[in-house]
Design a protein around this motif. Structure first.
Motif, PDB file in Angstrom:
ATOM      1  N   LEU A  18     -39.802  41.309  23.206  1.00  0.00           N
ATOM      2  CA  LEU A  18     -39.763  42.264  24.401  1.00  0.00           C
ATOM      3  C   LEU A  18     -39.065  43.756  23.846  1.00  0.00           C
ATOM      4  O   LEU A  18     -38.210  43.376  22.865  1.00  0.00           O
ATOM      5  CB  LEU A  18     -39.096  41.778  25.675  1.00  0.00           C
ATOM      6  CG  LEU A  18     -39.944  40.907  26.642  1.00  0.00           C
ATOM      7  CD1 LEU A  18     -39.056  40.362  27.792  1.00  0.00           C
ATOM      8  CD2 LEU A  18     -41.201  41.372  27.041  1.00  0.00           C
ATOM      9  N   ARG A  19     -39.428  44.519  24.183  1.00  0.00           N
ATOM     10  CA  ARG A  19     -38.580  46.020  23.955  1.00  0.00           C
ATOM     11  C   ARG A  19     -38.299  46.612  25.183  1.00  0.00           C
ATOM     12  O   ARG A  19     -39.065  46.823  26.104  1.00  0.00           O
ATOM     13  CB  ARG A  19     -39.471  46.894  23.204  1.00  0.00           C
ATOM     14  CG  ARG A  19     -38.450  48.003  22.729  1.00  0.00           C
ATOM     15  CD  ARG A  19     -39.085  48.898  21.816  1.00  0.00           C
ATOM     16  NE  ARG A  19     -39.953  50.029  22.520  1.00  0.00           N
ATOM     17  CZ  ARG A  19     -40.166  51.132  22.352  1.00  0.00           C
ATOM     18  NH1 ARG A  19     -39.739  51.662  20.959  1.00  0.00           N
ATOM     19  NH2 ARG A  19     -40.806  52.266  22.855  1.00  0.00           N
ATOM     20  N   LEU A  20     -36.699  46.627  25.420  1.00  0.00           N
ATOM     21  CA  LEU A  20     -36.224  47.290  26.648  1.00  0.00           C
ATOM     22  C   LEU A  20     -35.887  48.790  26.255  1.00  0.00           C
ATOM     23  O   LEU A  20     -35.800  49.107  25.210  1.00  0.00           O
ATOM     24  CB  LEU A  20     -35.187  46.623  27.136  1.00  0.00           C
ATOM     25  CG  LEU A  20     -34.952  44.893  27.346  1.00  0.00           C
ATOM     26  CD1 LEU A  20     -33.782  44.354  27.864  1.00  0.00           C
ATOM     27  CD2 LEU A  20     -36.213  44.606  28.357  1.00  0.00           C
ATOM     28  N   SER A  21     -36.099  49.404  27.324  1.00  0.00           N
ATOM     29  CA  SER A  21     -36.041  50.871  27.366  1.00  0.00           C
ATOM     30  C   SER A  21     -34.858  51.254  28.389  1.00  0.00           C
ATOM     31  O   SER A  21     -34.779  50.897  29.433  1.00  0.00           O
ATOM     32  CB  SER A  21     -37.076  51.689  27.379  1.00  0.00           C
ATOM     33  OG  SER A  21     -37.938  51.601  26.413  1.00  0.00           O
ATOM     34  N   CYS A  22     -34.177  52.227  27.949  1.00  0.00           N
ATOM     35  CA  CYS A  22     -33.047  52.787  28.970  1.00  0.00           C
ATOM     36  C   CYS A  22     -33.082  54.357  28.943  1.00  0.00           C
ATOM     37  O   CYS A  22     -32.588  55.052  27.789  1.00  0.00           O
ATOM     38  CB  CYS A  22     -31.512  52.348  28.678  1.00  0.00           C
ATOM     39  SG  CYS A  22     -30.281  53.027  29.613  1.00  0.00           S
TER      40      CYS A  22
END
Length: 121
Positions: A18-22
């Motif tokens: 998964l790739r999380l973004s902020c």
């Protein structure tokens, strides 16, 4: 004041990615360090990774070699690429912003609301 909004969480099988973004907005000039923490109900918030404005990174031993933190200054966004996920990575992941290089959550004064990551076995 800095506003942080996370996205990218979800349900994934063990071994997946998964790739999380902020995304950050507001007074971002005051933010020198961005970090990711995670929290499981009933447990303390746990440090995951951090990155400085200059690109220096640091990781918790539990994620080293599997997770990668990065930032896109033009988009005011920090990412957490998570590979080889394990069921024990299941948690709510929060991003945080602050002015001090530290893994102590007390040094971060801006926090997002979090995104749920669930890893099934």
């Amino acid at each position: 004041q800095v506003q942080l909004v996370e996205s990218g969480g979800g349900l994934v099988q063990a071994g997946g990615s998964l790739r999380l973004s902020c995304a950050a907005s507001g007074s971002i000039f005051s933010v020198n360090v961005m970090a990711w923490y995670r929290q499981v109900p009933g447990k303390q918030r746990e440090f995951v990774a951090l990155i400085s404005k200059g690109g220096t990174t640091g990781y918790a031993d539990s994620v080293k070699g599997r997770f990668t933190i990065s930032r896109d200054a033009a988009k005011n966004t920090v990412y957490l690429q998570m590979n080889s996920l394990k069921p024990e990575d299941t948690a709510v992941y929060h991003c945080a912003g602050g002015g001090t290089w530290s893994t102590n959550p007390g040094f971060f004064d801006s926090w997002g609301q979090g995104t749920q990551v669930t890893v099934s076995s």
